[in-house]
Design a protein around this motif. Structure first.
Motif, PDB file in Angstrom:
ATOM      1  N   ASP A   5     -38.739  27.032  63.895  1.00 28.97           N
ATOM      2  CA  ASP A   5     -38.100  25.720  64.045  1.00 28.97           C
ATOM      3  C   ASP A   5     -38.651  24.924  65.231  1.00 28.97           C
ATOM      4  OD1 ASP A   5     -36.616  26.253  61.877  1.00 28.97           O
ATOM      5  OD2 ASP A   5     -34.666  26.376  62.893  1.00 28.97           O
ATOM      6  N   GLN A   6     -39.001  25.654  66.276  1.00 25.87           N
ATOM      7  CA  GLN A   6     -39.476  24.935  67.464  1.00 25.87           C
ATOM      8  C   GLN A   6     -40.782  24.210  67.181  1.00 25.87           C
ATOM      9  OE1 GLN A   6     -39.066  26.975  71.234  1.00 25.87           O
ATOM     10  NE2 GLN A   6     -40.697  25.746  72.128  1.00 25.87           N
ATOM     11  N   ILE A   7     -41.679  24.906  66.450  1.00 26.07           N
ATOM     12  CA  ILE A   7     -42.959  24.270  66.096  1.00 26.07           C
ATOM     13  C   ILE A   7     -42.694  23.071  65.168  1.00 26.07           C
ATOM     14  CG2 ILE A   7     -45.093  24.585  64.764  1.00 26.07           C
ATOM     15  CD1 ILE A   7     -45.299  27.372  65.953  1.00 26.07           C
ATOM     16  N   LEU A   8     -41.791  23.276  64.234  1.00 22.27           N
ATOM     17  CA  LEU A   8     -41.484  22.186  63.303  1.00 22.27           C
ATOM     18  C   LEU A   8     -40.856  20.992  64.021  1.00 22.27           C
ATOM     19  CD1 LEU A   8     -40.175  24.146  60.174  1.00 22.27           C
ATOM     20  CD2 LEU A   8     -42.298  22.855  60.345  1.00 22.27           C
ATOM     21  N   ASN A   9     -39.975  21.271  64.978  1.00 21.88           N
ATOM     22  CA  ASN A   9     -39.358  20.184  65.757  1.00 21.88           C
ATOM     23  C   ASN A   9     -40.399  19.434  66.581  1.00 21.88           C
ATOM     24  OD1 ASN A   9     -36.558  19.769  65.341  1.00 21.88           O
ATOM     25  ND2 ASN A   9     -36.115  21.772  66.248  1.00 21.88           N
ATOM     26  N   THR A  10     -41.308  20.206  67.181  1.00 20.96           N
ATOM     27  CA  THR A  10     -42.359  19.582  67.996  1.00 20.96           C
ATOM     28  C   THR A  10     -43.268  18.730  67.101  1.00 20.96           C
ATOM     29  OG1 THR A  10     -42.289  21.595  69.328  1.00 20.96           O
ATOM     30  CG2 THR A  10     -44.079  20.076  69.789  1.00 20.96           C
ATOM     31  N   TYR A  11     -43.564  19.257  65.909  1.00 19.83           N
ATOM     32  CA  TYR A  11     -44.387  18.519  64.941  1.00 19.83           C
ATOM     33  C   TYR A  11     -43.649  17.251  64.505  1.00 19.83           C
ATOM     34  CZ  TYR A  11     -46.817  17.491  60.560  1.00 19.83           C
ATOM     35  OH  TYR A  11     -47.504  16.877  59.542  1.00 19.83           O
ATOM     36  N   LEU A  12     -42.364  17.398  64.258  1.00 20.34           N
ATOM     37  CA  LEU A  12     -41.523  16.278  63.833  1.00 20.34           C
ATOM     38  C   LEU A  12     -41.514  15.154  64.871  1.00 20.34           C
ATOM     39  CD1 LEU A  12     -39.247  15.329  61.807  1.00 20.34           C
ATOM     40  CD2 LEU A  12     -37.648  16.503  63.298  1.00 20.34           C
ATOM     41  N   ASP A  13     -41.498  15.533  66.156  1.00 16.53           N
ATOM     42  CA  ASP A  13     -41.473  14.532  67.232  1.00 16.53           C
ATOM     43  C   ASP A  13     -42.861  13.972  67.530  1.00 16.53           C
ATOM     44  OD1 ASP A  13     -38.734  14.662  67.647  1.00 16.53           O
ATOM     45  OD2 ASP A  13     -38.891  16.369  69.016  1.00 16.53           O
ATOM     46  N   GLY A  14     -43.863  14.446  66.774  1.00 14.16           N
ATOM     47  CA  GLY A  14     -45.233  13.960  66.993  1.00 14.16           C
ATOM     48  C   GLY A  14     -45.808  14.465  68.302  1.00 14.16           C
ATOM     49  N   GLU A  15     -45.308  15.589  68.779  1.00 17.27           N
ATOM     50  CA  GLU A  15     -45.743  16.102  70.083  1.00 17.27           C
ATOM     51  C   GLU A  15     -46.636  17.338  69.953  1.00 17.27           C
ATOM     52  OE1 GLU A  15     -44.796  14.965  73.181  1.00 17.27           O
ATOM     53  OE2 GLU A  15     -43.153  13.591  72.742  1.00 17.27           O
ATOM     54  N   LEU A  16     -46.936  17.735  68.726  1.00 21.04           N
ATOM     55  CA  LEU A  16     -47.767  18.927  68.552  1.00 21.04           C
ATOM     56  C   LEU A  16     -49.241  18.526  68.704  1.00 21.04           C
ATOM     57  CD1 LEU A  16     -47.165  21.920  67.930  1.00 21.04           C
ATOM     58  CD2 LEU A  16     -47.739  21.450  65.556  1.00 21.04           C
ATOM     59  N   ALA A  17     -49.935  19.244  69.576  1.00 18.77           N
ATOM     60  CA  ALA A  17     -51.336  18.894  69.850  1.00 18.77           C
ATOM     61  C   ALA A  17     -52.258  19.452  68.770  1.00 18.77           C
ATOM     62  CB  ALA A  17     -51.723  19.451  71.223  1.00 18.77           C
ATOM     63  N   GLU A  18     -53.417  18.852  68.674  1.00 16.92           N
ATOM     64  CA  GLU A  18     -54.459  19.386  67.780  1.00 16.92           C
ATOM     65  C   GLU A  18     -54.991  20.686  68.379  1.00 16.92           C
ATOM     66  OE1 GLU A  18     -55.009  18.526  64.917  1.00 16.92           O
ATOM     67  OE2 GLU A  18     -54.628  16.393  64.679  1.00 16.92           O
ATOM     68  N   PRO A  19     -55.450  21.653  67.593  1.00 14.51           N
ATOM     69  CA  PRO A  19     -55.619  21.625  66.142  1.00 14.51           C
ATOM     70  C   PRO A  19     -54.370  22.069  65.364  1.00 14.51           C
ATOM     71  CG  PRO A  19     -56.537  23.636  67.016  1.00 14.51           C
ATOM     72  CD  PRO A  19     -55.972  22.891  68.179  1.00 14.51           C
ATOM     73  N   TRP A  20     -53.282  22.382  66.124  1.00 13.77           N
ATOM     74  CA  TRP A  20     -52.087  22.915  65.457  1.00 13.77           C
ATOM     75  C   TRP A  20     -51.435  21.883  64.526  1.00 13.77           C
ATOM     76  CZ3 TRP A  20     -52.910  23.509  70.796  1.00 13.77           C
ATOM     77  CH2 TRP A  20     -53.365  24.789  71.154  1.00 13.77           C
ATOM     78  N   ARG A  21     -51.538  20.647  64.931  1.00 12.67           N
ATOM     79  CA  ARG A  21     -50.919  19.600  64.120  1.00 12.67           C
ATOM     80  C   ARG A  21     -51.495  19.592  62.693  1.00 12.67           C
ATOM     81  NH1 ARG A  21     -50.799  13.347  65.756  1.00 12.67           N
ATOM     82  NH2 ARG A  21     -51.419  14.307  67.711  1.00 12.67           N
TER      83      ARG A  21
END
Lengths: 221, 175
Positions: A5-21
């Motif tokens: 969930d944490q990764i998904l939340n970070t992705y949702l907020d547009g805060e996940l850095a590349e290349p993970w995004r």
């Protein structure tokens, strides 16, 4: 579940850095479970965020508060005249100014209209309590003349003493030769010996018969 | 653009841009419009009176949000001590600007969300309010709260987890 969930939340907020995004985006494309979970989190975010106070609700308060601040602070400050204005001066500055003022005033009172000769009356004199006659200079080494060390004799005194004993001493400084000998010398030749026999090329102070405790008569203090 | 908080032009510029944000922050922490008004007024008076220089509007905005958030937290701490009294005078914004069935559903959801946010622990509440209602990113929240970005990330996640469990108990209407 592949993504937490944490990764998904970070992705949702547009805060996940590349290349993970990019990796998460690709993963969501083919993983229905993660995609469903992402959708739940997105809805939660939307629900929470959309229950915010909206512009229409804020507007009247925005005007009211601005009016209050303008009436009580902004406009009041404008009316403050020069005399009522607050001046902020640092403490050292005040002290320095006061000191300078006192100095100038005191000077004006003290020296006003006084001839130069009477200044002695104004300026306090410091009298010494000692009598000039009672001051005696004391040299710690005076009573110990017999224990003079070799270092305390000057070269001249040593030479005088040796001369008195009948030695003929030739004093040279290492590396420097008398002008006459250099002119006569050919390069890379050993220096010519002078006619006068020399006991030692350099003054060997240790070899001199001068002993501590035997001061010569010629050596005055 | 340099901002001098006592300069009238700068003040008005910052005020028009930042007031809605600080009002939202104050409201979603205290959930009381009158209290939020007082908090925002206090924050902007401090801003004007202190005569601080900021390098940009954003810096001034962060300062104001920080002050507002602290004042709001102080109010709810006091409120928890005087719970009974405050409950009686609790005020919600009027709902007259909304109409129709959709608005009604939203209003219901709004109250559920509000109750859930109110129950969050202080540390999680601050982060969630800044994230969801002040539209700030993790970096900006970290700067305002003086915590690390990864800490913000963790707190956002934890706050949402609690929100979800609280809202799950109720029926959530989402359009």
């Amino acid at each position: 579940m592949c993504l937490d969930d944490q990764i998904l939340n970070t992705y949702l907020d547009g805060e996940l850095a590349e290349p993970w995004r990019t990796q998460v985006a690709e993963h969501l494309n083919y993983c229905p479970a993660c995609n469903a979970r992402y959708e739940q989190l997105r809805i939660l975010h939307k629900v929470v965020s959309s229950s915010r106070l909206n512009e229409e609700e804020i507007a009247p308060y925005q005007q009211k508060v601005l009016k209050f601040i303008e009436n009580n602070y902004v406009n009041k400050r404008k009316k403050i005249g020069f005399i009522h204005r607050n001046f902020r001066v640092s403490m050292p500055m005040v002290l320095a100014t006061a000191a300078a003022f006192v100095f100038v005033l005191a000077g004006a009172f003290l020296f006003q209209g006084k001839p130069a000769g009477t200044l002695g009356e104004i300026i306090p004199q410091v009298a010494s309590s000692t009598q000039p006659g009672s001051v005696v200079q004391v040299r710690t080494t005076e009573g110990l003349a017999s224990s003079r060390f070799l270092e305390s004799y000057s070269l001249e005194e040593i030479l005088q003493y040796l001369d008195a004993k009948g030695y003929e001493v030739d004093v040279r400084i290492k590396g420097i030769k008398p002008v006459g000998t250099i002119l006569n010398q050919a390069p890379f030749k050993a220096p010519e010996k002078t006619d006068t026999p020399v006991a030692n090329e350099d003054v060997d102070l240790e070899a001199s018969p001068l002993e501590p405790g035997q001061p010569s008569e010629g050596t005055a203090e | 653009m340099e901002i001098k908080s006592s300069d009238n032009e700068s003040f008005r510029h910052v005020y028009s841009e930042v007031f809605p944000i600080v009002m939202r922050v104050a409201y979603h922490v205290t959930y009381n419009m009158d209290v939020s008004e007082d908090i925002c007024q206090e924050a902007f008076i401090r801003f004007y009176e202190k005569n601080i220089s900021f390098r940009s509007v954003d810096e001034a905005k962060y300062w104001l949000i920080r002050v507002t958030k602290n004042l709001s937290i102080n109010v709810i701490k006091r409120k928890s001590r005087e719970q009974a009294v405050v409950e009686k005078i609790k005020k919600t914004p009027s709902v007259t600007v909304r109409n129709g069935e959709e608005a009604l559903i939203n209003e219901e959801t709004r109250l559920l969300v509000r109750d859930a946010v109110e129950k969050l622990p202080e540390k999680l509440k601050s982060v969630l309010v800044l994230k969801e209602y002040a539209d700030l990113n993790y970096k900006q929240i970290a700067e305002i709260l003086h915590i690390s970005e990864s800490n913000v990330k963790v707190r956002v996640h934890r706050a949402r987890k609690i929100m979800e469990s609280m809202l799950d108990r109720e029926e959530m209407h989402v359009s």
